[in-house]
Design an enzyme around this catalytic site. Structure first.
Site, PDB file in Angstrom:
ATOM      1  N   MET A   1       0.851  -1.192   0.000  1.00 38.52           N
ATOM      2  CA  MET A   1       0.000   0.000   0.000  1.00 38.52           C
ATOM      3  C   MET A   1       0.882   1.236   0.000  1.00 38.52           C
ATOM      4  O   MET A   1       1.803   1.356   0.816  1.00 38.52           O
ATOM      5  CB  MET A   1      -0.907   0.012   1.228  1.00 38.52           C
ATOM      6  CG  MET A   1      -1.826   1.228   1.304  1.00 38.52           C
ATOM      7  SD  MET A   1      -3.004   1.139   2.666  1.00 38.52           S
ATOM      8  CE  MET A   1      -1.923   1.386   4.077  1.00 38.52           C
ATOM      9  N   CYS A   2       0.620   2.150  -0.926  1.00 33.59           N
ATOM     10  CA  CYS A   2       1.334   3.424  -1.003  1.00 33.59           C
ATOM     11  C   CYS A   2       0.307   4.556  -1.050  1.00 33.59           C
ATOM     12  O   CYS A   2      -0.896   4.325  -1.184  1.00 33.59           O
ATOM     13  CB  CYS A   2       2.210   3.479  -2.246  1.00 33.59           C
ATOM     14  SG  CYS A   2       3.510   2.224  -2.306  1.00 33.59           S
ATOM     15  N   GLY A   3       0.788   5.772  -0.947  1.00 27.10           N
ATOM     16  CA  GLY A   3      -0.075   6.942  -1.053  1.00 27.10           C
ATOM     17  C   GLY A   3       0.406   7.839  -2.170  1.00 27.10           C
ATOM     18  O   GLY A   3       1.617   8.065  -2.318  1.00 27.10           O
ATOM     19  N   ARG A  30      -0.060   5.343   4.814  1.00 31.52           N
ATOM     20  CA  ARG A  30      -0.092   4.433   3.673  1.00 31.52           C
ATOM     21  C   ARG A  30       1.304   3.963   3.263  1.00 31.52           C
ATOM     22  O   ARG A  30       1.421   3.060   2.418  1.00 31.52           O
ATOM     23  CB  ARG A  30      -0.789   5.088   2.485  1.00 31.52           C
ATOM     24  CG  ARG A  30      -2.235   5.478   2.741  1.00 31.52           C
ATOM     25  CD  ARG A  30      -2.911   5.955   1.451  1.00 31.52           C
ATOM     26  NE  ARG A  30      -2.965   4.894   0.452  1.00 31.52           N
ATOM     27  CZ  ARG A  30      -3.943   3.993   0.353  1.00 31.52           C
ATOM     28  NH1 ARG A  30      -4.968   4.032   1.206  1.00 31.52           N
ATOM     29  NH2 ARG A  30      -3.913   3.076  -0.584  1.00 31.52           N
ATOM     30  N   ASN A 110       0.481   3.602  -6.941  1.00 31.12           N
ATOM     31  CA  ASN A 110       0.078   2.752  -5.826  1.00 31.12           C
ATOM     32  C   ASN A 110      -0.529   1.489  -6.392  1.00 31.12           C
ATOM     33  O   ASN A 110      -1.525   1.559  -7.126  1.00 31.12           O
ATOM     34  CB  ASN A 110      -0.949   3.465  -4.937  1.00 31.12           C
ATOM     35  CG  ASN A 110      -1.561   2.528  -3.908  1.00 31.12           C
ATOM     36  OD1 ASN A 110      -0.880   1.662  -3.355  1.00 31.12           O
ATOM     37  ND2 ASN A 110      -2.861   2.687  -3.654  1.00 31.12           N
TER      38      ASN A 110
END
Length: 236
Positions: A1-3, A30, A110
């Site tokens: 999970m990234c932002g 995130r 993401n």
């Protein structure tokens, strides 16, 4: 999970760096591995536009120093906080990532591509160089390849972008949300056809625009939430 986050301010003299830092801070949950951003100025002439980039392993508060903020000039930009799911997690794989053709493209992503290795082989076979193990770089090059092909047919910029997104969605399997800075065009945002990864966009009355992984970033920056970016949709 990234932002991910992207900001376009209507005032060509405005600076978006502070908003990106604040937005990334609200999205820090995130991804705590790395942070980065790229900014540019839409008021500059085509030849003089520079993408300004700062990215490093660490938290948002540690990556962006006061001196960095002074160099990240411009009214348009994208940002990323990373939780590594593919690649090595080193500085070289921090985002945003960049390719200089066509136009100049910088991407914050993401998600995960389930066919990244097959796409990597296809790209290498067409003499595209991939400098990291990140599937984000694969996605960026898939888009760049299609975008360049479309521009060579003299399509309008908007049609070329739309067609390149469509080709990217067709070729890239998995769940992903993307914000991309295109030199002298603006911010592009799109989601995978199934809408697995979140992406929303909002506006302010002065015609400022923001797109982000979560609406909390819009709330923090004073944007009104318009809606989700729909699955398979691109917003430019």
């Amino acid at each position: 999970m990234c932002g991910v986050i992207g900001v376009l301010l209507a005032d060509g003299e405005a600076q978006c760096c502070g908003e990106l830092v604040d937005g990334l801070t609200t999205l820090q949950h995130r991804g705590q591995d790395a942070a980065g951003m790229v900014t540019a100025c839409t008021k500059s002439e085509w030849e003089s536009v520079k993408f300004r980039c700062v990215k490093e392993v660490g938290l948002v508060r540690d990556v962006f120093t006061a001196s960095d903020v002074e160099t990240l000039v411009g009214n348009v930009g994208i940002g990323h906080v990373r939780y590594p799911t593919t690649g090595s997690g080193t500085r070289h794989e921090c985002q945003p990532l960049y390719v200089n053709y066509p136009c100049g493209l910088s991407l914050a992503h993401n998600g995960n591509l389930t066919n990244a290795e097959a796409l990597r082989r296809e790209l290498i076979a067409t003499h595209r160089h991939l400098n990291t193990d990140s599937d984000s770089e694969v996605l960026l090059n898939v888009f760049a390849e299609s975008f360049g092909d479309r521009l060579s047919t003299k399509e309008s910029m908007e049609d070329a972008v739309s067609a390149a997104v469509g080709e990217t969605l067709r070729r890239c399997s998995g769940g992903y949300a993307v914000v991309m800075l295109i030199h002298n065009v603006g911010v592009l945002a799109f989601r995978d056809p199934w809408g697995i990864r979140p992406l929303v966009f909002g506006t302010r009355p002065c015609d400022d625009y923001c797109v982000a992984s979560e609406s909390v970033a819009l709330d923090t920056l004073g944007y009104s939430l318009d809606r989700d970016v729909e699955p398979g949709e691109c917003v430019l």
